[in-house]
Design a protein around this motif. Sequence first.
Motif, PDB file in Angstrom:
ATOM      1  N   HIS A 124       3.160   5.594  -5.334  1.00 63.20           N
ATOM      2  CA  HIS A 124       3.324   6.745  -7.042  1.00 63.20           C
ATOM      3  C   HIS A 124       1.807   7.569  -7.012  1.00 63.20           C
ATOM      4  O   HIS A 124       1.885   8.323  -7.476  1.00 63.20           O
ATOM      5  CB  HIS A 124       2.908   5.151  -7.329  1.00 63.20           C
ATOM      6  CG  HIS A 124       3.720   4.033  -7.760  1.00 63.20           C
ATOM      7  ND1 HIS A 124       5.165   5.089  -8.593  1.00 63.20           N
ATOM      8  CD2 HIS A 124       4.581   3.528  -7.107  1.00 63.20           C
ATOM      9  CE1 HIS A 124       6.085   4.522  -8.330  1.00 63.20           C
ATOM     10  NE2 HIS A 124       5.584   3.481  -8.086  1.00 63.20           N
ATOM     11  N   GLU A 125       0.357   7.242  -6.434  1.00 59.15           N
ATOM     12  CA  GLU A 125      -0.032   7.971  -6.336  1.00 59.15           C
ATOM     13  C   GLU A 125       0.265   9.611  -6.257  1.00 59.15           C
ATOM     14  O   GLU A 125      -0.235  10.630  -6.459  1.00 59.15           O
ATOM     15  CB  GLU A 125      -1.249   8.194  -5.095  1.00 59.15           C
ATOM     16  CG  GLU A 125      -2.737   8.305  -4.860  1.00 59.15           C
ATOM     17  CD  GLU A 125      -3.408   7.359  -3.757  1.00 59.15           C
ATOM     18  OE1 GLU A 125      -3.605   6.316  -4.184  1.00 59.15           O
ATOM     19  OE2 GLU A 125      -3.748   7.940  -3.069  1.00 59.15           O
ATOM     20  N   HIS A 135       1.226  -0.930  -0.352  1.00 63.95           N
ATOM     21  CA  HIS A 135      -0.447  -0.192   0.064  1.00 63.95           C
ATOM     22  C   HIS A 135       1.386   1.182   0.069  1.00 63.95           C
ATOM     23  O   HIS A 135       0.571   1.968  -0.781  1.00 63.95           O
ATOM     24  CB  HIS A 135      -1.216  -0.132   1.028  1.00 63.95           C
ATOM     25  CG  HIS A 135      -2.077  -1.056   1.049  1.00 63.95           C
ATOM     26  ND1 HIS A 135      -2.680  -1.953   1.970  1.00 63.95           N
ATOM     27  CD2 HIS A 135      -3.196  -0.998   0.486  1.00 63.95           C
ATOM     28  CE1 HIS A 135      -3.831  -2.106   1.244  1.00 63.95           C
ATOM     29  NE2 HIS A 135      -3.631  -2.014  -0.030  1.00 63.95           N
ATOM     30  N   GLU A 157       2.044   2.160  -3.348  1.00 66.34           N
ATOM     31  CA  GLU A 157       0.609   2.078  -4.321  1.00 66.34           C
ATOM     32  C   GLU A 157       1.096   3.951  -3.741  1.00 66.34           C
ATOM     33  O   GLU A 157       0.347   4.682  -5.204  1.00 66.34           O
ATOM     34  CB  GLU A 157      -0.061   1.747  -3.951  1.00 66.34           C
ATOM     35  CG  GLU A 157      -1.368   1.892  -4.672  1.00 66.34           C
ATOM     36  CD  GLU A 157      -2.633   0.278  -4.275  1.00 66.34           C
ATOM     37  OE1 GLU A 157      -3.625   0.481  -3.680  1.00 66.34           O
ATOM     38  OE2 GLU A 157      -2.300  -1.054  -4.548  1.00 66.34           O
ATOM     39  N   ARG A 158       0.871   4.448  -2.441  1.00 67.52           N
ATOM     40  CA  ARG A 158       0.682   5.696  -2.624  1.00 67.52           C
ATOM     41  C   ARG A 158       1.736   6.495  -2.453  1.00 67.52           C
ATOM     42  O   ARG A 158       1.779   7.428  -3.249  1.00 67.52           O
ATOM     43  CB  ARG A 158       0.766   5.624  -0.866  1.00 67.52           C
ATOM     44  CG  ARG A 158      -0.066   6.621   0.355  1.00 67.52           C
ATOM     45  CD  ARG A 158      -0.762   7.216  -0.259  1.00 67.52           C
ATOM     46  NE  ARG A 158      -0.981   9.193   0.367  1.00 67.52           N
ATOM     47  CZ  ARG A 158      -1.790  10.574   0.011  1.00 67.52           C
ATOM     48  NH1 ARG A 158      -2.574   9.283  -1.415  1.00 67.52           N
ATOM     49  NH2 ARG A 158      -1.071  10.653   0.785  1.00 67.52           N
TER      50      ARG A 158
END
Length: 303
Positions: free
Chosen positions: A127-128, A121, A124-125
């Motif tokens: 890259h977000e 996660h 993911e965060r």
Amino acid sequence: MSLVVENLSVHTRTGRTILKDCSWQVPTGGRLGIIGESGSGKSMSALAILGLLPEGMTASGSVRLDSEEILGLGKAQLRHIRGARIAMVFQEPLTALDPLMKVGRQIAGPLRLHTNLTKAHIQERVHELLTMVALDDTERIAASYPWQLSGGQRQRVALAMALACEPEVLIADEPTTALDATVQGEVLNLLSELVEKMGTTLVFVTHDLPVIAKVAEDLVVMRHGEIIECTTVAKGLHAPREEYTRQLVEAALSLSVRASDLGGCVSDLDVRALERDVQVSDPSARVSDLGVRGESEKAALHE
Ligand SMILES: Nc1ncnc2c1ncn2[C@@H]1O[C@H](COP(=O)(O)OP(=O)(O)O)[C@@H](O)[C@H]1O
Ligand SMILES: [Mg+2]
């Protein structure tokens, strides 16, 4: 989250006064600009709030996040607050970024420290967040070292890192001063957009009045470690209460006459001030020219 600074004073070990009884506040979601010439105590104000003053300096007074006192908290407690509830961006992103660590890992730092997100996660965060600060090719950026990026890219990375944990307050100390004019505008717009979207309370420190006019609604004017005036940006430009604020506005104006670089501020100022300034600084400039430029730039500012 509101930020209230009351009677903040900072002294050096040898007794020199760096800040004297400074009081100001920003309401939740508000945007405050702190302006003052170099050496007026802007950075020391930011550092005192964050508990990051240089060795040997001591702060007194009160700094409250909502109603919670944070001045004088211990190191461990401050670590919980910094990066999580109050984040910062500095003039030179290289001071915030570790030269020996890839950018992706650095942005993950506050997430590892302040959240319970799993490794996947966090990836993911990261890259977000890189997408959020408008960096394309997030894989490549995340795998880069700071020195492999441009100044503007580095400041975007620093912003992503600062906003990673969705802090309630962002303190930005001259975050665009080291960037060239075009990049400066882009990063300012991005910062404004993001704090607005996230509802972040903003304290924006700069020596540059036109920059304040772009990002802030309230204005604090500092000089020699003291607060000269607390006002709104609009009032500060139109009807400064204090002589020193008026001088700052006129100095910015006279620069604009020479460099056509004042953005929307020109049209916000009264024509008498313009005439006065034009006579002083450039006999050949015409007030009507200034008016036209001021209006078009004002339009651009409100787009
Ligand atoms: N590490 C330090 N030790 C002692 N004095 C310092 C230090 N850093 C800054 N100062 C002094 O504190 C005052 C305020 O500086 P600063 O807050 O950095 O100004 P600004 O950010 O408005 O340019 C200045 O007089 C400066 O000389
Ligand atoms: Mg400074």
